[in-house]
Every structure is written in C-alpha cells, then in structure tokens.
Design an enzyme around this catalytic site. Sequence first.
Site, PDB file in Angstrom:
ATOM      1  N   PHE A 129       0.803  -1.392   0.022  1.00 17.66           N
ATOM      2  CA  PHE A 129       0.122   0.020  -0.027  1.00 17.66           C
ATOM      3  C   PHE A 129       0.822   1.418   0.052  1.00 17.66           C
ATOM      4  CE2 PHE A 129       0.689  -0.322   4.681  1.00 17.66           C
ATOM      5  CZ  PHE A 129       0.864   0.869   5.101  1.00 17.66           C
TER       6      PHE A 129
ATOM      7  N   LYS B  99      -1.176  -7.163  -9.227  1.00 21.39           N
ATOM      8  CA  LYS B  99      -2.078  -7.317  -8.047  1.00 21.39           C
ATOM      9  C   LYS B  99      -1.500  -6.311  -7.195  1.00 21.39           C
ATOM     10  CE  LYS B  99      -3.303  -8.334  -4.503  1.00 21.39           C
ATOM     11  NZ  LYS B  99      -3.561  -7.229  -3.615  1.00 21.39           N
TER      12      LYS B  99
ATOM     13  N   GLU C 180      -4.980  -3.737  -2.031  1.00 20.27           N
ATOM     14  CA  GLU C 180      -6.452  -3.235  -2.018  1.00 20.27           C
ATOM     15  C   GLU C 180      -6.725  -2.085  -1.097  1.00 20.27           C
ATOM     16  OE1 GLU C 180      -4.737  -5.644  -0.591  1.00 20.27           O
ATOM     17  OE2 GLU C 180      -5.727  -6.717   1.143  1.00 20.27           O
TER      18      GLU C 180
ATOM     19  N   SER D 183       5.353  -7.011   3.317  1.00 17.83           N
ATOM     20  CA  SER D 183       5.688  -7.264   4.622  1.00 17.83           C
ATOM     21  C   SER D 183       6.594  -8.663   4.444  1.00 17.83           C
ATOM     22  CB  SER D 183       4.597  -7.444   5.618  1.00 17.83           C
ATOM     23  OG  SER D 183       3.693  -8.278   5.202  1.00 17.83           O
TER      24      SER D 183
ATOM     25  N   CYS E 130       9.618   1.630   3.229  1.00 20.27           N
ATOM     26  CA  CYS E 130      10.421   0.688   3.616  1.00 20.27           C
ATOM     27  C   CYS E 130      11.812   1.250   3.867  1.00 20.27           C
ATOM     28  CB  CYS E 130      10.461  -0.340   2.649  1.00 20.27           C
ATOM     29  SG  CYS E 130      10.933   0.444   1.100  1.00 20.27           S
TER      30      CYS E 130
ATOM     31  N   GLU F  83       9.212  -3.843  12.837  1.00 21.03           N
ATOM     32  CA  GLU F  83       8.946  -2.819  12.073  1.00 21.03           C
ATOM     33  C   GLU F  83       7.571  -2.370  12.582  1.00 21.03           C
ATOM     34  OE1 GLU F  83       7.565  -3.994   8.176  1.00 21.03           O
ATOM     35  OE2 GLU F  83       8.962  -2.293   7.402  1.00 21.03           O
TER      36      GLU F  83
HETATM   37  P1  NAD Z   1       1.403  -6.834   3.063  1.00 21.06           P
HETATM   38  O1  NAD Z   1       2.541  -7.661   3.004  1.00 21.06           O
HETATM   39  O2  NAD Z   1       0.293  -6.717   3.853  1.00 21.06           O
HETATM   40  O3  NAD Z   1       0.826  -6.740   1.414  1.00 21.06           O
HETATM   41  C1  NAD Z   1       1.518  -6.698   0.297  1.00 21.06           C
HETATM   42  C2  NAD Z   1       0.774  -7.393  -0.886  1.00 21.06           C
HETATM   43  O4  NAD Z   1       0.253  -8.864  -0.268  1.00 21.06           O
HETATM   44  C3  NAD Z   1      -0.733  -6.594  -1.173  1.00 21.06           C
HETATM   45  O5  NAD Z   1      -0.893  -6.871  -2.512  1.00 21.06           O
HETATM   46  C4  NAD Z   1      -1.382  -7.779  -0.202  1.00 21.06           C
HETATM   47  O6  NAD Z   1      -2.904  -7.764  -0.881  1.00 21.06           O
HETATM   48  C5  NAD Z   1      -0.991  -9.016  -0.359  1.00 21.06           C
HETATM   49  N1  NAD Z   1      -1.201  -9.805   0.816  1.00 21.06           N
HETATM   50  C6  NAD Z   1      -1.477  -9.336   2.167  1.00 21.06           C
HETATM   51  N2  NAD Z   1      -1.431 -10.418   2.845  1.00 21.06           N
HETATM   52  C7  NAD Z   1      -1.516 -11.655   2.136  1.00 21.06           C
HETATM   53  C8  NAD Z   1      -1.647 -13.028   2.416  1.00 21.06           C
HETATM   54  N3  NAD Z   1      -1.645 -13.384   3.722  1.00 21.06           N
HETATM   55  N4  NAD Z   1      -1.166 -13.681   1.516  1.00 21.06           N
HETATM   56  C9  NAD Z   1      -1.200 -13.674   0.196  1.00 21.06           C
HETATM   57  N5  NAD Z   1      -1.138 -12.175  -0.082  1.00 21.06           N
HETATM   58  C10 NAD Z   1      -1.350 -11.248   0.802  1.00 21.06           C
HETATM   59  O7  NAD Z   1       2.208  -5.104   2.999  1.00 21.06           O
HETATM   60  P2  NAD Z   1       1.608  -3.872   3.062  1.00 21.06           P
HETATM   61  O8  NAD Z   1       1.137  -3.490   4.500  1.00 21.06           O
HETATM   62  O9  NAD Z   1       0.690  -3.480   1.894  1.00 21.06           O
HETATM   63  O10 NAD Z   1       3.035  -2.951   2.899  1.00 21.06           O
HETATM   64  C11 NAD Z   1       3.728  -2.701   3.947  1.00 21.06           C
HETATM   65  C12 NAD Z   1       4.917  -3.642   4.159  1.00 21.06           C
HETATM   66  O11 NAD Z   1       5.834  -3.588   2.915  1.00 21.06           O
HETATM   67  C13 NAD Z   1       6.063  -3.092   5.143  1.00 21.06           C
HETATM   68  O12 NAD Z   1       6.251  -4.303   5.685  1.00 21.06           O
HETATM   69  C14 NAD Z   1       7.089  -2.595   4.098  1.00 21.06           C
HETATM   70  O13 NAD Z   1       8.441  -2.612   4.607  1.00 21.06           O
HETATM   71  C15 NAD Z   1       7.062  -3.467   3.082  1.00 21.06           C
HETATM   72  N6  NAD Z   1       7.885  -2.670   1.785  1.00 21.06           N
HETATM   73  C16 NAD Z   1       8.941  -3.120   1.389  1.00 21.06           C
HETATM   74  C17 NAD Z   1       9.649  -2.529   0.437  1.00 21.06           C
HETATM   75  C18 NAD Z   1      10.844  -2.976   0.096  1.00 21.06           C
HETATM   76  O14 NAD Z   1      11.274  -2.680  -1.017  1.00 21.06           O
HETATM   77  N7  NAD Z   1      11.506  -3.837   0.640  1.00 21.06           N
HETATM   78  C19 NAD Z   1       8.914  -1.498  -0.268  1.00 21.06           C
HETATM   79  C20 NAD Z   1       7.767  -1.003   0.173  1.00 21.06           C
HETATM   80  C21 NAD Z   1       7.265  -1.666   1.097  1.00 21.06           C
END
Ligand code: NAD
Length: 505
Positions: A159, A183, A186, A236, A291, A391
């Site tokens: 997000f 994808k 959401e 994450s 991040c 985090e």
């Molecule tokens: P998230 O892991 O909750 O979601 C990321 C994606 O995975 C979304 O599209 C979501 O719909 C999907 N998703 C969520 N739960 C899932 C599951 N159980 N099974 C399959 N798919 C699932 O992450 P977020 O809250 O949207 O973003 C924040 C996180 O992203 C933080 O931890 C941040 O550090 C990380 N991030 C990392 C980088 C990097 O380059 N390393 C960059 C941006 C964000």
Amino acid sequence: MAQTASALNAVRHVANWINGRAVESDSGRSGDVFDSATGKRCATVTMSTNDDVAAAVAAAQQAFPGWSQTPVMKRAQVMFRLKELIERDRDELAALITQEHGKVLHDAHGSIQRGLEVVEFACGIPHLQKGEFSPQVGSGIDTYSLRQPLGICVGITPFNFPAMVPLWMFPLAIACGNTFILKPSEKDPGCSLKWAELLQEAGLPDGVFNVVQGDHVAVNALLEAPEVAAVSFVGSTPVAEHVYRTASQNGKRVQALGGAKNHLVVLPDADMDQAADALVGAAYGSAGERCMAISAVVTVGNAAESLIAALKPRIEALRVGPGSDNNNDMGPLITAEHRDKVRSYIDIGVEEGATLVIDGRAHDITQSSGYFLGPSLFDNATKGMRIYQEEIFGPVLTMVRAGSFDEAIGLVNDHEYGNGTSIFTRDGDAAREFVNGIQVGMVGVNVPIPVPLAFHSFGGWKRSLFGDSAIYGMEGVRFYTRMKTVTSRWPTGIRAGAEFSMPTM
Ligand code: NAD
C-alpha cells in the site's frame, strides 16, 4: 483524461483490467477504500476470484507470442509514450495517491518521479537487452548470447507506494517482451487502472498488461497458476516469505522484497544539524510508511545529547495534517487499524521502559476524523525491546545509545532486517569501515534514505529480501529475461562429418 476534484469527491469503483478493458468480477465480493485524511469511503474495489485470475492469465498468455516478437524499438517507443503520458497526468496521479494513501502531495509527486525514472530507464531497452557476440571462437564458429523474455510476469505490490513500486516492475518486464499481471494493494488500488489506461493510450496491445484487484485469494491463485513464469513481490516479511516459498515450489522465478528496520548511525563528530534535518525527513516523511524510512537511530558515545537537542525542536515543529495541503510535512496513516497498531507500539515502548521524549498519541491532530498520529520519539531503547526489534511502519523513531562504533555496527548487523542504513560522520575512515562491514543491502554516507536511482538496483539483505535478485536497474533486466547462448558454424557445418569427442574449438 485529467481527473477533476469532483471526480475524486464521488465514490469510485476500481475494477479489474483484463485484455484491454475494465471488467467486473462475478465474485460479488468488494472491499472499501478510505480517504485516510477524513476516514470517509472514497472507493470500492473488486475482490477477485480464481476465475478472474484465470481470465487475466489467459489474456496475458494469448498476448505473449505477439508482444515478445515485437521489435525492441517498438517496445521502447511504448515506454517513451508512457513517460510522456505519466508526465501529462502526474497531478491527477498525485491527487489519487494523496487521497487513498494519505501522503502529502509534494511527497506523492516525489514518489511518481522515482517511478517515472524506471520508465525512462526502460526506454533504453534496445541497449539494455543487447546480447554479447564473440566471433571466430573456433574455426568458422561464432558464439552469441540473447536475453529472451520469460512469459507472464506477476507483480504484487504494497500500500505504501501505489505508484512507485508497480513502476519498479511492469515497465521493465514489458519492455523486455513479457506480458504482465499486476495485483496492487487493495488499500489504495486507484493508480493501477491509470497504468492500464495510460499503457493502452501509449499503444500497448491489449492483454500485455492486466490488473487483478483483491487480497490473498488473488495472490494465491497467481502463485499457483502454472502459466506464470515469474513473480515480483514487495510487502511485509511474513507475506514475502509465503510468496517466495510458494512461487519457488511452483517452479517460478521470484524476488520477494520484505520489511525493514533501517538504522541511522550518528558518530560524535557528525554535523548534528545536518543529521537532525536528515532524520526528521527520513523518520516521519510519509508518516514513516516507507520501507527505507529511518526507524532506529544509534548514537555513538556522547552524540546522543547533542542529537536530541537538535532533533526535539524539529520534530515538535512538524506540520501534521491532510496530505492535500502541501504545507504539511506529514499526513495520516493508511487505515484506522494500522494507526491503532502503530499507537499500540508506543504503549509497548513505555511498558518496556524506553524514554518517551515526544508522544504522538497526544498530538492535537489525533482529535480529527482521519487516521492521524503525531510523531513520536523514544530514547534509551535497548536491543531486546520490541520497539527496536519490530517494524512499526509509522511515525515512531527509536533511539539506542551505543558506547562504541563497534557496538553500533554490531546492532545493525545483528538485526534481522537489512534493507537500508546510513552513517553520519565527518570521518572518512569510519565511513569506509562502515560501508565495508555492514550487513545491509543499501548504504548511505551522510545521506539518509539511500534509495538507488533507476540505473542501479534496489534490494535489501537478510529478511528484507527473499530471492537472488534485487529490483529494477540491470538486476531487473536480468530478472525479467533469461539467457540463451548460441554457438553456430556456417557454412561448412556438418559437411565435415560427425565428431564424437568433446568439442574444444
Ligand atoms: P502486505 O504484505 O500486507 O501486502 C502486500 C501485498 O500482499 C498486497 O498486495 C496484499 O494484498 C498481499 N497480501 C497481504 N496478505 C497476504 C497473504 N496473507 N497472502 C497473500 N497475499 C497477501 O504489505 P503492506 O502492508 O501492503 O505494505 C507494507 C509492508 O511492505 C512493510 O512491511 C514495508 O516494509 C514493506 N515494503 C517493502 C519494500 C521493499 O522494497 N523492501 C517496499 C515497500 C514496502
């Protein structure tokens, strides 16, 4: 095409995009998207099913033979046009990001710019995808290598950067001759349909770029689909691990970028004003939802007192409010749940015995209806505390005091995450030692957020990245292609008769 303010006032619906048009799922399931500055619903989003994913996969598969055989100059021209169209519509994109995510408009513009730079990099695909040629490696024999596209590539995005992170992925994947399924998160899916419309306007054939909206149902269907060749994930760490494991087990190429706890190490000889300026931007910009945000500061020796003295007034002066007001420094968090989670970490830090120097829970802005929290600062945190280990992904900066340079390096190296880190010092020798020995993927020296530009590559170490490949830059070109090496002989070929010993040229 420009989105008016009134269009942003209406509750929009964000559908899938398959084979060149917006399509609604039969699932009947949808999610709500909120304006994080007001807490009001601003859009609904389709929650896709396995059937929706199958339709996107079928479209991408059908488009692949034609697109992969499209001359590389024509693929580059689509990227040139996409660049112009993003520049044309950047105000509209920024307004959408600010509404759905909450970051301040100038910050939203910055994130678009960083994504746009990957499109600019992708414009050079004729050069980037060039193979190598060695003539006359044997008598009448030439060897050359090609980088060919993989097929269907998938991007699953978080997000916090609804524009920049997708732009890290699809421009290069498509420029390399692949088809793509995005994808998006959401929680702020609005930009995804803009990419689809702009790519279509740029001349991309239908089916090359598709979007499926939704949650884990859509993600898992994509990870299981046998036709999908490669998966880029950013999110994450727990989900990154799941995506990495499942996609690898299903034989796909995968890069899964995860969470972070980025340290900034301040030595006593640093320019404290410069370090404090860098820290407030890096810790609280985008409400800490980056991040590469600095969420842990490690002071060495007597640096702590002078740093706190420089930091405190700067944090207190931060302007927190709606992202639509460009005078603000920091906007709201993405959802009420996330704001509550971040706030609970402040409670935890107090219980753990860290010193709460500035309490964001008490900020006036928390009285408004959006998902706001003021900036918080902890001092005297220790290695074992959860506020240091985990985090938080919000506007909470945690300070740890180290007795020595080696202790500071040990803290960074022992941490489970290894995305980014920086050192502030005037001592070249200390900085060089830091760069050499630190177990982190992206390192800054007197630079707070060392996000590499588009012609380098972005990737952390340890539990911040699963897979062998960083994202964008030349690593991206290599990730989205596979090498084929050809050894050919003309014209004598087999006329000389078959050979049975190992060829040695
Ligand atoms: P998230 O892991 O909750 O979601 C990321 C994606 O995975 C979304 O599209 C979501 O719909 C999907 N998703 C969520 N739960 C899932 C599951 N159980 N099974 C399959 N798919 C699932 O992450 P977020 O809250 O949207 O973003 C924040 C996180 O992203 C933080 O931890 C941040 O550090 C990380 N991030 C990392 C980088 C990097 O380059 N390393 C960059 C941006 C964000």
